[in-house]
Write a protein that holds these residues in place. Structure first.
Motif, PDB file in Angstrom:
ATOM      1  N   ARG A 241      63.407  43.695  40.267  1.00 12.60           N
ATOM      2  CA  ARG A 241      62.929  45.074  40.143  1.00 12.60           C
ATOM      3  C   ARG A 241      61.666  44.991  39.287  1.00 12.60           C
ATOM      4  N   ARG A 242      60.583  44.544  39.900  1.00 11.39           N
ATOM      5  CA  ARG A 242      59.387  44.184  39.138  1.00 11.39           C
ATOM      6  C   ARG A 242      58.141  44.742  39.812  1.00 11.39           C
ATOM      7  N   LEU A 243      57.274  45.372  39.017  1.00  9.75           N
ATOM      8  CA  LEU A 243      56.036  45.950  39.534  1.00  9.75           C
ATOM      9  C   LEU A 243      54.910  45.632  38.566  1.00  9.75           C
ATOM     10  N   CYS A 244      53.785  45.189  39.109  1.00  8.18           N
ATOM     11  CA  CYS A 244      52.667  44.746  38.274  1.00  8.18           C
ATOM     12  C   CYS A 244      51.344  45.327  38.770  1.00  8.18           C
ATOM     13  N   VAL A 245      50.480  45.630  37.824  1.00  9.17           N
ATOM     14  CA  VAL A 245      49.109  46.038  38.125  1.00  9.17           C
ATOM     15  C   VAL A 245      48.178  45.083  37.392  1.00  9.17           C
ATOM     16  N   VAL A 246      47.261  44.486  38.135  1.00  2.58           N
ATOM     17  CA  VAL A 246      46.363  43.472  37.596  1.00  2.58           C
ATOM     18  C   VAL A 246      44.971  44.052  37.401  1.00  2.58           C
ATOM     19  N   GLY A 247      44.413  43.811  36.213  1.00  6.15           N
ATOM     20  CA  GLY A 247      43.045  44.211  35.932  1.00  6.15           C
ATOM     21  C   GLY A 247      42.223  43.030  35.471  1.00  6.15           C
ATOM     22  N   SER A 248      40.963  43.249  35.211  1.00  5.90           N
ATOM     23  CA  SER A 248      40.069  42.165  34.801  1.00  5.90           C
ATOM     24  C   SER A 248      40.384  41.640  33.403  1.00  5.90           C
ATOM     25  N   GLN A 249      41.153  42.416  32.601  1.00  8.00           N
ATOM     26  CA  GLN A 249      41.457  42.023  31.234  1.00  8.00           C
ATOM     27  C   GLN A 249      42.940  41.749  30.993  1.00  8.00           C
ATOM     28  N   GLY A 250      43.768  41.901  32.025  1.00 13.09           N
ATOM     29  CA  GLY A 250      45.187  41.654  31.827  1.00 13.09           C
ATOM     30  C   GLY A 250      46.031  42.243  32.942  1.00 13.09           C
ATOM     31  N   GLN A 266      50.302  41.567  29.620  1.00 13.13           N
ATOM     32  CA  GLN A 266      49.866  40.183  29.456  1.00 13.13           C
ATOM     33  C   GLN A 266      48.340  40.177  29.512  1.00 13.13           C
ATOM     34  N   LYS A 267      47.747  40.002  28.343  1.00 10.25           N
ATOM     35  CA  LYS A 267      46.296  40.034  28.257  1.00 10.25           C
ATOM     36  C   LYS A 267      45.705  38.678  28.616  1.00 10.25           C
ATOM     37  N   GLY A 268      44.476  38.708  29.076  1.00 12.10           N
ATOM     38  CA  GLY A 268      43.790  37.473  29.408  1.00 12.10           C
ATOM     39  C   GLY A 268      42.692  37.711  30.425  1.00 12.10           C
ATOM     40  N   TYR A 269      41.666  36.901  30.341  1.00 12.14           N
ATOM     41  CA  TYR A 269      40.557  37.008  31.293  1.00 12.14           C
ATOM     42  C   TYR A 269      39.916  35.633  31.441  1.00 12.14           C
ATOM     43  N   LEU A 270      39.030  35.492  32.410  1.00 13.83           N
ATOM     44  CA  LEU A 270      38.337  34.235  32.651  1.00 13.83           C
ATOM     45  C   LEU A 270      36.877  34.356  32.222  1.00 13.83           C
ATOM     46  N   GLU A 271      36.441  33.373  31.471  1.00 15.44           N
ATOM     47  CA  GLU A 271      35.068  33.374  30.980  1.00 15.44           C
ATOM     48  C   GLU A 271      34.312  32.190  31.587  1.00 15.44           C
ATOM     49  N   PRO A 272      33.133  32.418  32.142  1.00 14.28           N
ATOM     50  CA  PRO A 272      32.365  31.312  32.727  1.00 14.28           C
ATOM     51  C   PRO A 272      32.040  30.248  31.674  1.00 14.28           C
ATOM     52  N   GLN A 273      32.188  28.987  32.054  1.00 13.38           N
ATOM     53  CA  GLN A 273      31.842  27.880  31.165  1.00 13.38           C
ATOM     54  C   GLN A 273      31.343  26.717  32.022  1.00 13.38           C
ATOM     55  N   GLY A 274      30.058  26.472  31.936  1.00 19.82           N
ATOM     56  CA  GLY A 274      29.470  25.464  32.805  1.00 19.82           C
ATOM     57  C   GLY A 274      29.580  25.893  34.251  1.00 19.82           C
ATOM     58  N   GLU A 275      30.157  25.031  35.070  1.00 14.38           N
ATOM     59  CA  GLU A 275      30.343  25.358  36.491  1.00 14.38           C
ATOM     60  C   GLU A 275      31.728  25.936  36.760  1.00 14.38           C
ATOM     61  N   GLY A 276      32.556  26.089  35.727  1.00 12.35           N
ATOM     62  CA  GLY A 276      33.908  26.583  35.929  1.00 12.35           C
ATOM     63  C   GLY A 276      34.217  27.833  35.122  1.00 12.35           C
ATOM     64  N   VAL A 278      37.118  29.439  32.111  1.00 11.59           N
ATOM     65  CA  VAL A 278      38.113  29.096  31.094  1.00 11.59           C
ATOM     66  C   VAL A 278      38.892  30.348  30.694  1.00 11.59           C
ATOM     67  N   PRO A 279      40.250  30.269  30.671  1.00 10.13           N
ATOM     68  CA  PRO A 279      41.046  31.418  30.231  1.00 10.13           C
ATOM     69  C   PRO A 279      40.766  31.761  28.774  1.00 10.13           C
ATOM     70  N   GLN A 280      40.666  33.056  28.494  1.00 16.93           N
ATOM     71  CA  GLN A 280      40.404  33.531  27.144  1.00 16.93           C
ATOM     72  C   GLN A 280      41.292  34.745  26.840  1.00 16.93           C
ATOM     73  N   GLY A 281      41.515  34.978  25.547  1.00 13.74           N
ATOM     74  CA  GLY A 281      42.210  36.186  25.110  1.00 13.74           C
ATOM     75  C   GLY A 281      43.639  36.316  25.586  1.00 13.74           C
ATOM     76  N   GLN A 282      44.314  35.186  25.821  1.00 15.48           N
ATOM     77  CA  GLN A 282      45.687  35.257  26.327  1.00 15.48           C
ATOM     78  C   GLN A 282      46.656  35.673  25.225  1.00 15.48           C
ATOM     79  N   GLU A 283      47.359  36.735  25.496  1.00 13.11           N
ATOM     80  CA  GLU A 283      48.279  37.310  24.513  1.00 13.11           C
ATOM     81  C   GLU A 283      49.275  38.201  25.228  1.00 13.11           C
ATOM     82  N   ASN A 284      50.507  38.172  24.786  1.00 14.00           N
ATOM     83  CA  ASN A 284      51.548  39.002  25.390  1.00 14.00           C
ATOM     84  C   ASN A 284      51.904  40.147  24.447  1.00 14.00           C
ATOM     85  N   GLU A 285      51.729  41.384  24.916  1.00  9.91           N
ATOM     86  CA  GLU A 285      52.016  42.563  24.090  1.00  9.91           C
ATOM     87  C   GLU A 285      53.188  43.347  24.684  1.00  9.91           C
ATOM     88  N   VAL A 286      54.244  43.482  23.913  1.00 13.71           N
ATOM     89  CA  VAL A 286      55.393  44.293  24.339  1.00 13.71           C
ATOM     90  C   VAL A 286      55.085  45.753  24.038  1.00 13.71           C
TER      91      VAL A 286
END
Length: 343
Positions: A241-250, A266-276, A278-286
């Motif tokens: 019984r699970r429903l999720c909405v995904v945004g650019s920041q979490g 669940q916070k987190g986003y991807l930050e450009p680094q070189g040609e790839g 990198v995950p940033q700001g990963q944090e779980n908020e209840v």
């Protein structure tokens, strides 16, 4: 003055409605009807009800002829909704109906307009829209914490109960569709669905001419480009019984199977680094929630609409009609092998 009301249908869900209205200080339960004698006896014994105070009967007509009512609560099979709701509204009664409002969009429109013409309230029991997690989830989304909205997904699976009157789509999908619509503040403009029948290919309905689907995949496409996928199945022991909405920041997650923290960000986003990247700001908020029974909130709101004369915007007849329109379009898509249907 208390609202005098009757409850039609005291199966599994109807007994929860009986409990809530019996306990409500603004309600007076004066009659209960169910064609199943065992349901009536079980309900009477469970709550210790006295027939001198409450009428117990097998049919609505008996109640209508015997006592004056302010409101009618309808928790009967969906196939019976149209006639019971129409008769109740025409009698000048406010109505709270179990979802779906009916199985036909034109019938839903007729009932909603009839309620307006008679100046009575028509509300649909979309219980999830009164769940603390759903209410708080909308607050989180409106705050912008998710960033740019991307997409959504949901799963509603279990091993039964298997319905014999509707398929898994009509039995299960309305909950998640209602939540997505509520959180996004919009209705889908296009829908798509595919289903699989294993158990009841011999049982057919107008919406399911080739049998009752046990598995359904739903795709909702919203006017702003947001898309949501829903997995529905009553033939899967993995209960979800699970429903999720995904945004650019979490990602906002509503998981009923997690009783300690059903709503998390669940916070987190991807930050450009070189040609790839990198995950940033990963944090779980209840997300903290108030303790409240959703169905009690439904009953409170229904009685409030009667008192104020202001329809419930969250779960009015118009909202119920739109949800039935969406389900009907999804059934049509399934019948045409997953064709996208415009709404």
């Amino acid at each position: 003055m208390k609202t005098r009301l009757a409850i039609l249908g005291v199966g599994r869900w109807g007994t929860h409605l009986v409990r809530n209205f019996l306990q409500h200080p603004q309600a007076e339960l004066v009659a209960i009807a169910d064609p199943n004698l065992n349901n009536l006896q079980t309900c009477q014994a469970k709550f210790g009800l006295n027939e001198s105070n409450i009428i117990f009967t097998s049919d609505w007509e008996t109640i209508k002829q015997k006592i004056p009512l302010d409101a009618v609560i309808i928790a009967t099979p969906a196939t019976t909704h149209y006639s019971l709701i129409k008769d109740s509204l025409a009698s000048g009664c406010h109505v709270l109906a179990e979802k779906p409002l009916t199985l036909d969009t034109s019938e839903c429109l007729e009932l909603t307009r009839l309620a307006e013409q008679r100046n009575v309230q028509l509300m649909v029991d979309h219980t999830y829209l009164f769940h603390p997690a759903v209410n708080q989830g909308k607050t989180v989304i409106n705050s912008g914490k998710l960033g740019e909205m991307r997409y959504g997904y949901a799963s509603r699976t279990h091993l039964g109960p298997v319905r014999q009157d509707v398929d898994a789509l009509w039995d299960l999908a309305i909950h998640d569709i209602a939540i997505f619509n509520h959180w996004l503040g919009q209705f889908p403009s296009q829908v798509q669905a595919r289903g699989q029948v294993w158990l009841q290919s011999d049982r057919t309905t107008d919406h399911s001419p080739t049998g009752l689907a046990d598995l359904v995949w739903v795709r909702l496409i919203y006017p702003d480009g947001f898309e949501a996928m829903i997995h529905l199945c009553w033939f899967n022991p993995d209960k979800q019984r699970r429903l999720c909405v995904v945004g650019s920041q979490g990602t906002l997650i509503f998981d009923e199977m997690n009783p300690n923290s059903p709503l998390t960000l669940q916070k987190g986003y991807l930050e450009p680094q070189g040609e790839g990247f990198v995950p940033q700001g990963q944090e779980n908020e209840v997300i903290e929630l108030e303790k409240a029974e959703p169905l009690k909130q439904v009953c409170d709101r229904f009685l409030e609409t009667i008192k104020t004369g202001v329809p419930c915007a969250v779960s009015s007849g118009w909202v119920g009609t739109q949800l039935v329109k969406i389900l009907t379009a999804l059934s049509l898509s399934m019948q045409h092998n997953g064709t996208i249907i415009n709404l």
